[in-house]
Design a protein around this motif. Structure first.
Motif, PDB file in Angstrom:
ATOM      1  N   ASP A   1      -8.840   0.200  -6.395  1.00 27.02           N
ATOM      2  CA  ASP A   1      -9.860   0.899  -6.946  1.00 27.02           C
ATOM      3  C   ASP A   1      -9.446   2.155  -7.845  1.00 27.02           C
ATOM      4  O   ASP A   1      -9.940   2.373  -8.967  1.00 27.02           O
ATOM      5  CB  ASP A   1     -11.183   1.030  -6.345  1.00 27.02           C
ATOM      6  N   GLU A   2      -8.485   2.878  -7.184  1.00 25.60           N
ATOM      7  CA  GLU A   2      -8.046   4.331  -7.830  1.00 25.60           C
ATOM      8  C   GLU A   2      -6.822   4.066  -8.777  1.00 25.60           C
ATOM      9  O   GLU A   2      -6.757   4.741  -9.637  1.00 25.60           O
ATOM     10  CB  GLU A   2      -7.640   5.141  -6.419  1.00 25.60           C
ATOM     11  N   TYR A   3      -6.012   3.044  -8.498  1.00 21.04           N
ATOM     12  CA  TYR A   3      -4.834   3.119  -9.304  1.00 21.04           C
ATOM     13  C   TYR A   3      -4.494   1.727  -9.728  1.00 21.04           C
ATOM     14  O   TYR A   3      -4.953   0.783  -9.209  1.00 21.04           O
ATOM     15  CB  TYR A   3      -3.480   3.493  -8.147  1.00 21.04           C
ATOM     16  N   ASP A   4      -3.711   1.636 -10.559  1.00 24.53           N
ATOM     17  CA  ASP A   4      -3.143   0.524 -11.315  1.00 24.53           C
ATOM     18  C   ASP A   4      -2.034  -0.212 -10.574  1.00 24.53           C
ATOM     19  O   ASP A   4      -0.731   0.327 -10.528  1.00 24.53           O
ATOM     20  CB  ASP A   4      -2.739   0.616 -12.629  1.00 24.53           C
ATOM     21  N   VAL A   5      -2.257  -1.288  -9.528  1.00 28.28           N
ATOM     22  CA  VAL A   5      -1.202  -1.549  -8.774  1.00 28.28           C
ATOM     23  C   VAL A   5      -1.277  -3.242  -8.642  1.00 28.28           C
ATOM     24  O   VAL A   5      -1.676  -4.154  -7.758  1.00 28.28           O
ATOM     25  CB  VAL A   5      -1.388  -1.176  -7.183  1.00 28.28           C
ATOM     26  N   PRO A   6      -0.638  -3.870  -9.818  1.00 28.59           N
ATOM     27  CA  PRO A   6      -0.590  -5.289  -9.819  1.00 28.59           C
ATOM     28  C   PRO A   6      -0.276  -6.186  -8.611  1.00 28.59           C
ATOM     29  O   PRO A   6      -0.911  -7.171  -8.351  1.00 28.59           O
ATOM     30  CB  PRO A   6       0.389  -5.561 -11.259  1.00 28.59           C
TER      31      PRO A   6
ATOM     32  N   THR B   1      -6.899  -4.431   4.304  1.00 30.54           N
ATOM     33  CA  THR B   1      -7.496  -4.715   3.245  1.00 30.54           C
ATOM     34  C   THR B   1      -8.454  -3.995   2.815  1.00 30.54           C
ATOM     35  O   THR B   1      -8.323  -3.666   1.717  1.00 30.54           O
ATOM     36  CB  THR B   1      -8.096  -6.034   3.730  1.00 30.54           C
ATOM     37  N   THR B   2      -8.975  -3.301   3.794  1.00 35.22           N
ATOM     38  CA  THR B   2     -10.116  -1.889   3.240  1.00 35.22           C
ATOM     39  C   THR B   2      -9.328  -0.950   2.686  1.00 35.22           C
ATOM     40  O   THR B   2      -9.647  -0.687   1.462  1.00 35.22           O
ATOM     41  CB  THR B   2     -10.878  -1.578   4.424  1.00 35.22           C
ATOM     42  N   VAL B   3      -8.265  -0.489   3.083  1.00 36.23           N
ATOM     43  CA  VAL B   3      -7.348   0.368   2.540  1.00 36.23           C
ATOM     44  C   VAL B   3      -6.853   0.011   1.013  1.00 36.23           C
ATOM     45  O   VAL B   3      -6.864   0.845   0.080  1.00 36.23           O
ATOM     46  CB  VAL B   3      -6.291   0.964   3.398  1.00 36.23           C
ATOM     47  N   ALA B   4      -6.525  -1.172   1.110  1.00 34.93           N
ATOM     48  CA  ALA B   4      -5.812  -1.969  -0.170  1.00 34.93           C
ATOM     49  C   ALA B   4      -6.855  -1.862  -1.278  1.00 34.93           C
ATOM     50  O   ALA B   4      -6.501  -1.497  -2.293  1.00 34.93           O
ATOM     51  CB  ALA B   4      -5.266  -3.096   0.234  1.00 34.93           C
TER      52      ALA B   4
ATOM     53  N   ILE C   1       0.764  -1.258   0.022  1.00 37.66           N
ATOM     54  CA  ILE C   1      -0.065  -0.178   0.093  1.00 37.66           C
ATOM     55  C   ILE C   1       1.044   1.330   0.111  1.00 37.66           C
ATOM     56  O   ILE C   1       0.737   1.960  -0.777  1.00 37.66           O
ATOM     57  CB  ILE C   1      -0.897  -0.059   1.281  1.00 37.66           C
ATOM     58  N   ALA C   2       1.802   1.390   0.998  1.00 39.27           N
ATOM     59  CA  ALA C   2       2.770   2.452   1.014  1.00 39.27           C
ATOM     60  C   ALA C   2       3.645   2.506  -0.224  1.00 39.27           C
ATOM     61  O   ALA C   2       3.722   3.923  -0.752  1.00 39.27           O
ATOM     62  CB  ALA C   2       4.012   2.347   1.955  1.00 39.27           C
ATOM     63  N   SER C   3       3.942   1.579  -1.162  1.00 44.48           N
ATOM     64  CA  SER C   3       4.671   1.828  -2.299  1.00 44.48           C
ATOM     65  C   SER C   3       3.901   2.436  -3.181  1.00 44.48           C
ATOM     66  O   SER C   3       4.231   3.320  -4.151  1.00 44.48           O
ATOM     67  CB  SER C   3       5.329   0.464  -2.722  1.00 44.48           C
ATOM     68  N   ALA C   4       2.505   1.898  -3.235  1.00 43.47           N
ATOM     69  CA  ALA C   4       1.440   2.402  -4.323  1.00 43.47           C
ATOM     70  C   ALA C   4       1.253   3.902  -4.054  1.00 43.47           C
ATOM     71  O   ALA C   4       1.293   4.869  -5.341  1.00 43.47           O
ATOM     72  CB  ALA C   4       0.137   1.631  -4.308  1.00 43.47           C
ATOM     73  N   VAL C   5       1.016   4.249  -2.952  1.00 47.28           N
ATOM     74  CA  VAL C   5       0.745   5.667  -2.639  1.00 47.28           C
ATOM     75  C   VAL C   5       1.915   6.641  -2.760  1.00 47.28           C
ATOM     76  O   VAL C   5       1.832   7.841  -3.152  1.00 47.28           O
ATOM     77  CB  VAL C   5       0.030   5.792  -1.174  1.00 47.28           C
ATOM     78  N   ALA C   6       3.273   6.206  -2.534  1.00 47.95           N
ATOM     79  CA  ALA C   6       4.269   6.949  -2.478  1.00 47.95           C
ATOM     80  C   ALA C   6       4.661   7.045  -3.883  1.00 47.95           C
ATOM     81  O   ALA C   6       5.601   7.992  -4.261  1.00 47.95           O
ATOM     82  CB  ALA C   6       5.442   6.266  -2.029  1.00 47.95           C
TER      83      ALA C   6
END
Length: 121
Positions: free
Chosen positions: A72-77, A64-67, A14-19
């Motif tokens: 839903d918002e970003y492309d994070v395979p 899991t909820t945050v993930a 999650i942190a990697s995606a938001v970063a």
């Protein structure tokens, strides 16, 4: 199977995606995702740590909820794959008992030989 994912693995993904966002966008995005607010300059030092600090107190259900919001918002395979592994469940109920004899004694499986072939000797 689903509980095999470690909370730290989920936090890191999650942190990697938001970063990936700009430093000035990270604090507002964390709040939008339901995470605690913080100081903007903290995000400029390390976006990853900024997010990770806010994820640290959360357990797997909240993570899991945050993930799911992030996916839903970003492309994070990578995060999608982790969530997919959390959704895996085993077989339950009568069908499980039929296959695995999970409840009660194990059945005796006896091969009967009616053809008298060499495989029955």
């Amino acid at each position: 199977m689903g509980d095999a994912v470690k909370p730290e693995t989920l936090r890191s993904a999650i942190a990697s995606a938001v970063a990936e966002l700009k430093s000035y966008e990270v604090p507002a995005e964390c709040v939008r995702l339901g995470l605690a607010p913080g100081e903007g300059d903290e995000a400029f030092r390390s976006k990853f740590r900024y997010v990770l600090t806010r994820l640290r107190p959360l357990a797997v259900p909240e993570l899991t909820t945050v993930a799911r919001k992030v996916v839903d918002e970003y492309d994070v395979p990578e995060l999608e794959q982790i969530l997919a592994s959390l959704d895996m469940t085993g077989v339950d109920g009568e069908f499980k008992n039929l296959i695995f004899a999970a409840n009660g004694p194990k059945p005796d499986i006896v091969a009967s030989c009616t053809s008298g072939g060499s495989a029955c000797a």
